[in-house]
Design a protein around this motif. Sequence first.
Motif, PDB file in Angstrom:
ATOM      1  N   ARG A 188       1.272 -16.989 -10.942  1.00 40.07           N
ATOM      2  CA  ARG A 188       2.122 -18.076 -10.452  1.00 40.07           C
ATOM      3  C   ARG A 188       2.703 -17.769  -9.072  1.00 40.07           C
ATOM      4  NH1 ARG A 188       6.524 -18.608 -14.370  1.00 40.07           N
ATOM      5  NH2 ARG A 188       4.726 -18.143 -15.614  1.00 40.07           N
ATOM      6  N   GLU A 189       3.213 -16.567  -8.886  1.00 42.66           N
ATOM      7  CA  GLU A 189       3.883 -16.216  -7.634  1.00 42.66           C
ATOM      8  C   GLU A 189       2.982 -15.475  -6.649  1.00 42.66           C
ATOM      9  OE1 GLU A 189       7.484 -14.162  -8.550  1.00 42.66           O
ATOM     10  OE2 GLU A 189       8.189 -15.749  -9.875  1.00 42.66           O
ATOM     11  N   LYS A 190       1.706 -15.287  -7.002  1.00 43.88           N
ATOM     12  CA  LYS A 190       0.743 -14.554  -6.157  1.00 43.88           C
ATOM     13  C   LYS A 190       1.201 -13.115  -5.943  1.00 43.88           C
ATOM     14  CE  LYS A 190      -1.461 -18.427  -5.466  1.00 43.88           C
ATOM     15  NZ  LYS A 190      -2.129 -18.913  -6.627  1.00 43.88           N
ATOM     16  N   ARG A 191       1.895 -12.591  -6.947  1.00 45.08           N
ATOM     17  CA  ARG A 191       2.388 -11.216  -6.887  1.00 45.08           C
ATOM     18  C   ARG A 191       2.703 -10.740  -8.302  1.00 45.08           C
ATOM     19  NH1 ARG A 191       8.078 -10.847  -4.224  1.00 45.08           N
ATOM     20  NH2 ARG A 191       8.125  -9.165  -5.633  1.00 45.08           N
ATOM     21  N   MET A 192       2.662  -9.419  -8.492  1.00 44.68           N
ATOM     22  CA  MET A 192       3.046  -8.839  -9.784  1.00 44.68           C
ATOM     23  C   MET A 192       3.229  -7.345  -9.627  1.00 44.68           C
ATOM     24  SD  MET A 192      -0.425  -8.802 -12.157  1.00 44.68           S
ATOM     25  CE  MET A 192      -0.465 -10.560 -12.203  1.00 44.68           C
ATOM     26  N   ARG A 193       3.886  -6.766 -10.618  1.00 44.59           N
ATOM     27  CA  ARG A 193       4.053  -5.310 -10.631  1.00 44.59           C
ATOM     28  C   ARG A 193       2.682  -4.661 -10.714  1.00 44.59           C
ATOM     29  NH1 ARG A 193       9.050  -2.784 -13.592  1.00 44.59           N
ATOM     30  NH2 ARG A 193      10.612  -4.383 -13.208  1.00 44.59           N
ATOM     31  N   MET A 194       2.574  -3.539 -10.048  1.00 43.02           N
ATOM     32  CA  MET A 194       1.319  -2.798 -10.059  1.00 43.02           C
ATOM     33  C   MET A 194       0.983  -2.354 -11.487  1.00 43.02           C
ATOM     34  SD  MET A 194       0.357  -0.279  -7.038  1.00 43.02           S
ATOM     35  CE  MET A 194      -0.862   0.968  -7.218  1.00 43.02           C
ATOM     36  N   SER A 195       1.980  -1.958 -12.249  1.00 43.45           N
ATOM     37  CA  SER A 195       1.745  -1.510 -13.626  1.00 43.45           C
ATOM     38  C   SER A 195       1.222  -2.658 -14.496  1.00 43.45           C
ATOM     39  CB  SER A 195       3.021  -0.928 -14.234  1.00 43.45           C
ATOM     40  OG  SER A 195       4.065  -1.888 -14.210  1.00 43.45           O
ATOM     41  N   GLU A 228      -5.198  -3.283   0.754  1.00 40.52           N
ATOM     42  CA  GLU A 228      -4.075  -3.258   1.699  1.00 40.52           C
ATOM     43  C   GLU A 228      -4.568  -2.952   3.114  1.00 40.52           C
ATOM     44  OE1 GLU A 228       0.484  -1.800   1.330  1.00 40.52           O
ATOM     45  OE2 GLU A 228      -1.026  -0.228   1.021  1.00 40.52           O
ATOM     46  N   SER A 229      -5.481  -1.992   3.232  1.00 37.00           N
ATOM     47  CA  SER A 229      -6.008  -1.653   4.557  1.00 37.00           C
ATOM     48  C   SER A 229      -6.817  -2.809   5.144  1.00 37.00           C
ATOM     49  CB  SER A 229      -6.828  -0.367   4.520  1.00 37.00           C
ATOM     50  OG  SER A 229      -8.021  -0.563   3.814  1.00 37.00           O
ATOM     51  N   ALA A 230      -7.355  -3.681   4.277  1.00 33.58           N
ATOM     52  CA  ALA A 230      -8.090  -4.858   4.747  1.00 33.58           C
ATOM     53  C   ALA A 230      -7.159  -6.047   5.010  1.00 33.58           C
ATOM     54  CB  ALA A 230      -9.154  -5.248   3.716  1.00 33.58           C
ATOM     55  N   GLY A 231      -5.867  -5.870   4.738  1.00 33.68           N
ATOM     56  CA  GLY A 231      -4.906  -6.943   4.982  1.00 33.68           C
ATOM     57  C   GLY A 231      -4.910  -8.033   3.925  1.00 33.68           C
ATOM     58  N   LEU A 232      -5.414  -7.725   2.737  1.00 33.92           N
ATOM     59  CA  LEU A 232      -5.528  -8.734   1.685  1.00 33.92           C
ATOM     60  C   LEU A 232      -4.370  -8.707   0.693  1.00 33.92           C
ATOM     61  CD1 LEU A 232      -9.365  -8.411   1.038  1.00 33.92           C
ATOM     62  CD2 LEU A 232      -8.167  -9.954   2.606  1.00 33.92           C
ATOM     63  N   VAL A 233      -3.732  -7.551   0.553  1.00 35.97           N
ATOM     64  CA  VAL A 233      -2.544  -7.425  -0.302  1.00 35.97           C
ATOM     65  C   VAL A 233      -1.495  -6.591   0.421  1.00 35.97           C
ATOM     66  CG1 VAL A 233      -3.853  -7.577  -2.479  1.00 35.97           C
ATOM     67  CG2 VAL A 233      -3.284  -5.349  -1.548  1.00 35.97           C
ATOM     68  N   GLU A 234      -0.261  -6.752  -0.039  1.00 38.27           N
ATOM     69  CA  GLU A 234       0.838  -5.917   0.437  1.00 38.27           C
ATOM     70  C   GLU A 234       1.464  -5.253  -0.774  1.00 38.27           C
ATOM     71  OE1 GLU A 234       3.305  -8.835   2.330  1.00 38.27           O
ATOM     72  OE2 GLU A 234       2.232  -8.648   4.234  1.00 38.27           O
ATOM     73  N   ARG A 235       1.897  -4.024  -0.579  1.00 31.58           N
ATOM     74  CA  ARG A 235       2.541  -3.256  -1.642  1.00 31.58           C
ATOM     75  C   ARG A 235       3.992  -3.047  -1.196  1.00 31.58           C
ATOM     76  NH1 ARG A 235      -0.877   1.815  -3.201  1.00 31.58           N
ATOM     77  NH2 ARG A 235      -1.566   1.295  -1.135  1.00 31.58           N
ATOM     78  N   THR A 236       4.920  -3.499  -2.023  1.00 31.95           N
ATOM     79  CA  THR A 236       6.329  -3.368  -1.680  1.00 31.95           C
ATOM     80  C   THR A 236       7.106  -2.809  -2.868  1.00 31.95           C
ATOM     81  OG1 THR A 236       6.794  -5.637  -2.392  1.00 31.95           O
ATOM     82  CG2 THR A 236       6.269  -5.312  -0.048  1.00 31.95           C
ATOM     83  N   PRO A 237       8.243  -2.169  -2.609  1.00 29.44           N
ATOM     84  CA  PRO A 237       9.070  -1.694  -3.724  1.00 29.44           C
ATOM     85  C   PRO A 237       9.638  -2.886  -4.504  1.00 29.44           C
ATOM     86  CG  PRO A 237       9.819  -0.768  -1.615  1.00 29.44           C
ATOM     87  CD  PRO A 237       8.793  -1.803  -1.312  1.00 29.44           C
ATOM     88  N   HIS A 238       9.793  -2.700  -5.809  1.00 28.23           N
ATOM     89  CA  HIS A 238      10.384  -3.737  -6.655  1.00 28.23           C
ATOM     90  C   HIS A 238      11.853  -3.901  -6.252  1.00 28.23           C
ATOM     91  CE1 HIS A 238      11.965  -5.653 -10.299  1.00 28.23           C
ATOM     92  NE2 HIS A 238      10.729  -6.109 -10.459  1.00 28.23           N
ATOM     93  N   GLU A 239      12.351  -5.130  -6.343  1.00 26.58           N
ATOM     94  CA  GLU A 239      13.720  -5.424  -5.915  1.00 26.58           C
ATOM     95  C   GLU A 239      14.779  -4.657  -6.709  1.00 26.58           C
ATOM     96  OE1 GLU A 239      11.782  -8.246  -7.302  1.00 26.58           O
ATOM     97  OE2 GLU A 239      10.755  -8.232  -5.376  1.00 26.58           O
ATOM     98  N   SER A 240      14.568  -4.490  -8.024  1.00 24.04           N
ATOM     99  CA  SER A 240      15.597  -3.870  -8.858  1.00 24.04           C
ATOM    100  C   SER A 240      15.175  -2.569  -9.532  1.00 24.04           C
ATOM    101  CB  SER A 240      16.065  -4.863  -9.926  1.00 24.04           C
ATOM    102  OG  SER A 240      14.977  -5.227 -10.745  1.00 24.04           O
ATOM    103  N   ASP A 241      13.907  -2.242  -9.501  1.00 22.98           N
ATOM    104  CA  ASP A 241      13.417  -1.015 -10.132  1.00 22.98           C
ATOM    105  C   ASP A 241      12.716  -0.186  -9.058  1.00 22.98           C
ATOM    106  OD1 ASP A 241      12.232   1.016 -11.579  1.00 22.98           O
ATOM    107  OD2 ASP A 241      11.233  -0.318 -13.016  1.00 22.98           O
TER     108      ASP A 241
END
Length: 181
Positions: free
Chosen positions: A71-78, A99-112
């Motif tokens: 739904r949000e085009k994002r999810m936890r890696m786990s 990520e190196s191809a610019g297709l996804v971004e990896r970011t820290p979770h907001e609360s965990d």
Amino acid sequence: MKNTPLPQDPIREAARNWERHGWGDVARPMAAVTSIMRAQQILLGRTQAALKPFGLTFARYELLALLNFSREKRMRMSKASALLQVHPTSVTNAVDRLESAGLVERTPHESDRRALVLALTDEGRRVAVAATETLNEEVFSCTGFDEADVDALIDIFGRFRAGAGDFEADGADTTAERPSA
């Protein structure tokens, strides 16, 4: 490159050899398992060829498609690792490449702070849609199985996977919903 067909089925020949060597009770199951593995090789080769122009392997495509369908085009890696049923190390490797191809971004979770979130970039969405259209056209619409075979395979492998503990079988039908005509 297409292979030249062999003059006979080597898996049937292997089954005959199994029988000749006293393993007749497992000759047909061996042939079934070997046939499944060979079919997987053939289908994986077709999918890899279709995805090559996008610079994707099937594993990386699956991750892009999973994010694109979310739904949000994002999810936890786990969660992505669990849904794809692969070891977290495999997801990390795929994410590194995407990520190196610019297709996804990896970011820290907001609360965990221990968790990472994968997000599909705009280019990732474009590639996911284009790769899916190519797979639909070049692989999924022309598998070589007729409709009855497809239904039987979904049912057979669904039961097998449930029995192997791949997912919880709650008594529900394991076949995919077929659209009504």
